[in-house]
Motif scaffolding. Structure first.
Motif, PDB file in Angstrom:
ATOM      1  N   VAL A  43       0.873  -1.183   0.000  1.00 23.99           N
ATOM      2  CA  VAL A  43       0.000   0.000   0.000  1.00 23.99           C
ATOM      3  C   VAL A  43       0.904   1.226   0.000  1.00 23.99           C
ATOM      4  O   VAL A  43       1.742   1.388   0.886  1.00 23.99           O
ATOM      5  N   CYS A  44       0.729   2.060  -1.023  1.00 29.07           N
ATOM      6  CA  CYS A  44       1.571   3.255  -1.179  1.00 29.07           C
ATOM      7  C   CYS A  44       0.730   4.487  -0.877  1.00 29.07           C
ATOM      8  O   CYS A  44      -0.485   4.465  -1.013  1.00 29.07           O
ATOM      9  N   ARG A  45       1.392   5.568  -0.504  1.00 30.30           N
ATOM     10  CA  ARG A  45       0.684   6.818  -0.248  1.00 30.30           C
ATOM     11  C   ARG A  45      -0.057   7.303  -1.498  1.00 30.30           C
ATOM     12  O   ARG A  45      -1.114   7.929  -1.406  1.00 30.30           O
ATOM     13  N   THR A  46       0.493   6.990  -2.662  1.00 26.78           N
ATOM     14  CA  THR A  46      -0.180   7.373  -3.912  1.00 26.78           C
ATOM     15  C   THR A  46      -1.559   6.706  -4.008  1.00 26.78           C
ATOM     16  O   THR A  46      -2.498   7.288  -4.548  1.00 26.78           O
ATOM     17  N   ASP A  47      -1.690   5.485  -3.477  1.00 26.07           N
ATOM     18  CA  ASP A  47      -3.005   4.821  -3.472  1.00 26.07           C
ATOM     19  C   ASP A  47      -4.017   5.669  -2.692  1.00 26.07           C
ATOM     20  O   ASP A  47      -5.187   5.762  -3.073  1.00 26.07           O
ATOM     21  N   GLY A  53      -3.508  -0.337  -6.357  1.00 30.36           N
ATOM     22  CA  GLY A  53      -2.411  -1.205  -5.923  1.00 30.36           C
ATOM     23  C   GLY A  53      -1.331  -1.345  -6.972  1.00 30.36           C
ATOM     24  O   GLY A  53      -1.580  -1.888  -8.050  1.00 30.36           O
ATOM     25  N   HIS A  54      -0.113  -0.841  -6.665  1.00 19.48           N
ATOM     26  CA  HIS A  54       0.947  -0.884  -7.680  1.00 19.48           C
ATOM     27  C   HIS A  54       2.270  -1.403  -7.117  1.00 19.48           C
ATOM     28  O   HIS A  54       3.328  -1.072  -7.619  1.00 19.48           O
ATOM     29  N   GLN A  55       2.197  -2.192  -6.058  1.00 18.61           N
ATOM     30  CA  GLN A  55       3.423  -2.849  -5.561  1.00 18.61           C
ATOM     31  C   GLN A  55       3.073  -4.332  -5.441  1.00 18.61           C
ATOM     32  O   GLN A  55       2.883  -4.849  -4.347  1.00 18.61           O
ATOM     33  N   LEU A  81       8.732  -2.158  -4.041  1.00 21.15           N
ATOM     34  CA  LEU A  81       8.433  -2.041  -5.466  1.00 21.15           C
ATOM     35  C   LEU A  81       8.059  -0.638  -5.920  1.00 21.15           C
ATOM     36  O   LEU A  81       7.962  -0.388  -7.110  1.00 21.15           O
ATOM     37  N   CYS A  82       7.817   0.284  -4.991  1.00 22.22           N
ATOM     38  CA  CYS A  82       7.609   1.674  -5.417  1.00 22.22           C
ATOM     39  C   CYS A  82       8.642   2.567  -4.730  1.00 22.22           C
ATOM     40  O   CYS A  82       9.586   3.025  -5.351  1.00 22.22           O
ATOM     41  N   ALA A  83       8.467   2.784  -3.439  1.00 22.68           N
ATOM     42  CA  ALA A  83       9.374   3.687  -2.703  1.00 22.68           C
ATOM     43  C   ALA A  83      10.827   3.216  -2.802  1.00 22.68           C
ATOM     44  O   ALA A  83      11.745   4.038  -2.905  1.00 22.68           O
TER      45      ALA A  83
HETATM   46 ZN   LIG Z   1       3.855   4.178  -5.056  1.00 21.89          ZN
END
Ligand SMILES: [Zn+2]
Ligand SMILES: [Zn+2]
Length: 326
Positions: free
Chosen positions: A37-41, A59-61, A144-146
């Motif tokens: 879970v990313c802040r962008t979500d 969801g992108h990770q 996978l993102c940060a």
């Molecule tokens: Zn992200």
């Protein structure tokens, strides 16, 4: 399949029985093992990023196993990762220059396309990355993102082994970056607000830790800023040696304050922004993360608890990353 679906203008996800996606040409179908879970979500669910679809699985990770669309390099059952950049056009001037992170027409996982808050997801076969066995699902997903963007920040800042590097702000992304810096034998100086962030930096082995008002005790070769604040960029700049570089790891800054050119920028100091990532950044970072054993702290949420996972990130209620496991 079960999925957590956003129906704008709603700002909560509905847990639904959705039709499983069918992979098109050049795509793989993944059985999702975990999704960070990313802040962008949060920005997507809150509508701060404009809605571009009438329904969306965020969801992108994504960590998943290939079910369909296997290639020679990635046979059925291969465990792979998917990140925020889900594709580029390959034809714009930036792609042709090899700067696909600047592509004029990128697609973003869990924004333009459905993402990983689900039991299955599709992804472009050329935008999934092999994951080293050393990284289990829970520890791979938050990278996978940060993690990848933090790694790119080090590249943009031109970090060399042994450099003295400042990290300005110390949240999830910075705490992943410090492990990479330590593997390069860099000395790391952390300036951050919040006693909990300073404690985290100390426990990660920073050479020096101070508050946002303290200046690192040495002239820095490189600095990376993580806070969305122009004042922090100027603080970082004022800590650089001649020829040093500040890389800004933030999509938005509140403003860029006026500063003294003669004293702060002259002497071939540079300020650079960091935008997205290339596939080479992702592959190189994930391989390195496996080798040096980066293990981010992660809290597990079931797919039914997707809204609770988002709330935990919004409220800073957990230590480290939130990971949804369907
Ligand atoms: Zn992200
Ligand atoms: Zn392009």
């Amino acid at each position: 399949m079960k999925a957590a679906v956003l129906h704008p203008p709603d700002h909560t996800l509905r847990i639904e029985d959705a039709v499983p996606p069918t992979p098109g040409p050049g795509q793989v179908l993944l059985k999702v093992r975990a999704c960070g879970v990313c802040r962008t979500d949060l920005h997507i669910v809150d509508g701060e990023l404009p809605a571009i679809r009438s329904s969306l699985i965020p969801g992108h990770q994504i960590v998943g196993d290939i079910l369909e669309g296997a290639t020679a390099e990635m046979p059925v059952g291969s465990r792979v990762g998917v990140s925020w950049v889900g594709g580029v056009d390959g034809t714009c001037p930036y792609c042709e220059l090899g700067a696909e992170n600047l592509c004029d027409a990128p697609t973003f996982t869990g924004y333009n396309t459905d993402g990983g808050y689900a039991e299955c997801a599709v992804a472009r076969a050329d935008f999934v990355f092999p994951l080293p066995d050393a990284l289990d699902d829970l520890h791979a997903a938050p990278l996978l993102c940060a993690g990848i963007i933090g790694f790119r920040s080090l590249r943009v800042a031109g970090v060399e082994p042994g450099d003295q590097v400042g990290l300005f702000g110390f949240g999830a992304s910075a705490s992943l970056t410090i492990s990479v810096l330590q593997s390069l034998k860099c000395k790391v100086y952390v300036s951050t607000r919040g006693a909990s962030h300073r404690k985290l930096a100390e426990s990660c082995g920073a050479t020096w830790v101070g508050s946002e008002h303290d200046k690192p005790p040495v002239a820095l070769d490189r600095a990376i800023t993580f806070a969305p604040s122009g004042d922090v960029v100027v603080s970082a700049l004022s800590s650089l040696r001649k020829g040093g570089v500040v890389a800004i790891n933030a999509i938005h800054l509140d403003r860029m304050p006026q500063f003294d050119y003669d004293r702060l920028l002259w002497g071939e100091r540079q300020i650079r922004s960091v935008a997205n990532m290339t596939r080479a950044d992702a592959r190189d970072f994930l391989a390195l993360a496996g080798k040096i054993g980066i293990r981010p702290k992660a809290t597990v949420f079931k797919l039914d608890q997707a809204n609770e996972a988002l709330a935990a990130i919004r409220n800073d209620a957990i230590d480290g990353a939130a990971v949804i496991v369907p």
